[in-house]
Design an enzyme around this catalytic site. Structure first.
Site, PDB file in Angstrom:
ATOM      1  N   LYS A 181      20.309  -9.898  15.553  1.00 20.94           N
ATOM      2  CA  LYS A 181      18.971  -9.219  14.938  1.00 20.94           C
ATOM      3  C   LYS A 181      19.047  -9.871  13.648  1.00 20.94           C
ATOM      4  CE  LYS A 181      15.361  -6.098  13.231  1.00 20.94           C
ATOM      5  NZ  LYS A 181      15.039  -6.012  12.289  1.00 20.94           N
ATOM      6  N   GLY A 238      25.108   0.106   9.278  1.00 17.35           N
ATOM      7  CA  GLY A 238      23.404   0.468   8.635  1.00 17.35           C
ATOM      8  C   GLY A 238      23.684   1.891   8.206  1.00 17.35           C
ATOM      9  N   GLY A 242      19.078   5.012  11.602  1.00 13.69           N
ATOM     10  CA  GLY A 242      18.909   4.010  12.724  1.00 13.69           C
ATOM     11  C   GLY A 242      19.682   3.865  13.698  1.00 13.69           C
ATOM     12  N   GLU A 262      28.758   1.371  12.338  1.00 12.88           N
ATOM     13  CA  GLU A 262      29.339   2.130  11.261  1.00 12.88           C
ATOM     14  C   GLU A 262      28.383   2.706  10.123  1.00 12.88           C
ATOM     15  OE1 GLU A 262      30.133   0.683   6.583  1.00 12.88           O
ATOM     16  OE2 GLU A 262      31.487  -0.806   8.348  1.00 12.88           O
ATOM     17  N   CYS A 299      29.302   0.878   1.812  1.00  8.74           N
ATOM     18  CA  CYS A 299      29.660   1.591   2.902  1.00  8.74           C
ATOM     19  C   CYS A 299      30.674   2.367   1.844  1.00  8.74           C
ATOM     20  CB  CYS A 299      29.398   1.425   4.298  1.00  8.74           C
ATOM     21  SG  CYS A 299      31.046  -0.549   3.991  1.00  8.74           S
TER      22      CYS A 299
END
Length: 504
Positions: A181, A238, A242, A262, A299
């Site tokens: 996606k 992300g 979400g 993650e 991250c």
């Protein structure tokens, strides 16, 4: 590939579908992109399932050559990728070139890994027909691919954690087709990489449905990908919000599937007393550099630092503040990321117990450093201070004692990393912390900072919830392949019916 299509790649063909949207680059002209939904995901996933009937039974050598071909095709598009990536994300050219090298490097690493074959964990218990009181059958076990995998791209790594990033590379290495996606923050970059994979499929003769690419800027495609009955697992990088929503969807399916998400972390840094006293200022300067690297959009960004009472604490704070003063506003990856960062900073600043050292004004798509301070007692009393601020903002926690440092460690949520800044004489002080921190994170560091994730056999890029949705997995390094495999035992199977890697 010369011209961008703004389309989806389904069963090897560039396909229009859905309404269109305009990308929002930092520089350059927007791209018109088709927004796929349930129909496009369904077509891509059915093509992936059809491909799996062949791709799941290819040899390790065939898949290794395929991965290497993807790497070659990406490098052949290097100039176009750098131009698209810098335009869409605002990341500098050197960063994009380095990330492209990391992307192709991990594809080649997985090629070598599957050639070696150790990941298959092959086991054989030979038949014992004369065993008493009952004979034992012939038992053979091997790790086998799960089937089609859904992958979501990350905003902060348009190459290494996106179209042909670690999730895609490890799934393809395992023998699983991928439906990806596309991230709306970098649709042109994504399409160029998707075309590289398409070219590699043609070059190596892989089934056309081995890789699908669906562009979208809505939640419909993502939800369809997670809930599609042919999807066997999902890789996601992300936001917590979400990722948690998609994780809940994966668990609520009639047949739940693994969701390897993650979701972020604050990656605490603990400064031990001797190191703090000897080089507190140097550590503060280095922390500021790590905190602002890539506008703080990693991250593994070290969002909090825990200081011991005593010498060096003031030096750390003064040096960190001075270094951050030198950093001006910079463009962030998307308007949404910038807006979310500013809201996070405002939320921290609104806590009465927090002291503000630095908060630079920024607007629109810009992000600028912020630095706060709080006592250990007040940090423990305000759980909202342990939430991730995705950007160049950090909190310095001044503990009142070594016992309070330990209490802070125990109260941490799951993290990707925990860091100890220490000297040799700090070993005895640090030793009681290690068993606590080991339970909190997937990677423990001594000195240095976590904003650099080596792609290697030993790397673990994961951690307990909420850093990830599966503490037993990693999204970086060769161990990542295990996410998309499952053990299968074959009992008394004729050799002709066994997987090739179990014969002989």
């Amino acid at each position: 590939m010369t011209d961008l299509t703004g389309r989806h790649l389904i069963a090897g063909e560039w396909t229009a579908g859905g309404e269109t949207f305009q990308s929002a680059p930092v520089t350059g002209d927007p791209v018109t992109v088709h927004c796929g939904g349930k129909a496009e995901v369904d077509a891509a996933m059915k093509a992936a399932e059809e491909a799996f009937l062949t791709y799941g039974w290819t040899s390790r050598e065939e898949r290794a050559k395929f991965l290497e071909a993807i790497a070659d095709e990406i490098e052949a598009r290097g100039e176009a990728l750098t131009a698209a990536g810098t335009s869409e994300t605002g990341l500098p050219e050197a960063r994009l070139n380095g990330e492209r090298g990391r992307t192709t490097g991990q594809l080649k690493l997985f090629a070598s890994h599957i050639r070696d074959g150790a990941y298959l964990d092959r086991r054989h218990d030979e038949a014992l027909p004369d065993r008493q009181p009952a004979p034992r059958p012939d038992l053979r076990m091997i790790e086998r691919p799960m089937g089609p995998v859904g992958v979501f791209g990350a905003s902060n790594f348009p190459l290494a954690f996106s179209t042909a990033g670690g999730d895609t590379a490890s799934a393809l290495a395992a023998g699983c087709p991928v439906v990806y996606k596309g991230h709306p923050g970098h649709p042109a970059t994504g399409e160029i990489v998707a075309d590289a994979i398409r070219a590699a499929i043609e070059k190596t003769g892989m089934p056309k449905g081995t890789f699908g690419f669906v562009q979208s800027n809505t939640t419909e495609a993502g939800e369809a990908l997670v809930t599609h009955p042919l999807t066997r697992a999902v890789g996601f990088t992300g936001s917590f919000r979400g990722g948690k929503a998609l994780f809940d969807l994966a668990m609520s399916r009639p047949e739940p599937i693994p969701f390897f998400g993650e979701l972020g972390a604050i990656n605490p840094v603990f400064v031990m007393p001797a190191a703090q006293g000897a080089r507190g200022g140097d550590i503060g300067t280095a922390w500021a550099g790590s905190l602002t690297m890539g506008v703080g959009q990693f991250c593994t960004n070290p969002g909090i630092v825990v200081l011991h009472p005593g010498d060096g604490a003031d030096a750390f704070v003064d040096a960190a503040r001075a270094a951050l003063e030198e950093v001006g506003p910079q463009p962030m990856l998307t308007d949404g990321v910038a807006s979310g960062y500013r809201k996070g900073v405002e939320g921290i600043a609104s806590v009465s117990a927090v002291k503000e050292h630095l908060r630079k004004d920024c607007s629109d798509r810009q992000g600028a450093p912020a630095m706060f301070e709080v006592s250990g007692k007040d940090w423990l009393a305000h759980p909202e201070l342990s939430e991730e601020m995705f950007g160049p903002a950090g909190i310095v926690i001044r503990a009142a004692s070594a016992d309070e440092v330990m209490q802070i460690a125990k109260e941490l949520h799951g993290q990707l990393t925990c860091t100890l800044q220490m000297d040799d004489s700090d070993v005895d002080t640090a030793k009681p912390l290690v068993p606590v921190l080991e339970r909190k994170a997937g990677r423990l560091l001594v000195n240095g900072f976590p904003t650099g994730v080596e792609v290697a056999d030993s790397m673990v890029h994961g951690g307990p919830y909420p850093a990830t949705t599966n503490f037993g997995a990693t999204s970086v390094g060769t161990l990542a392949i295990r996410r998309f495999l499952r053990p299968v035992c074959y009992q008394n199977m004729p050799e002709a019916l066994l997987p090739e890697d179990l014969r002989g």
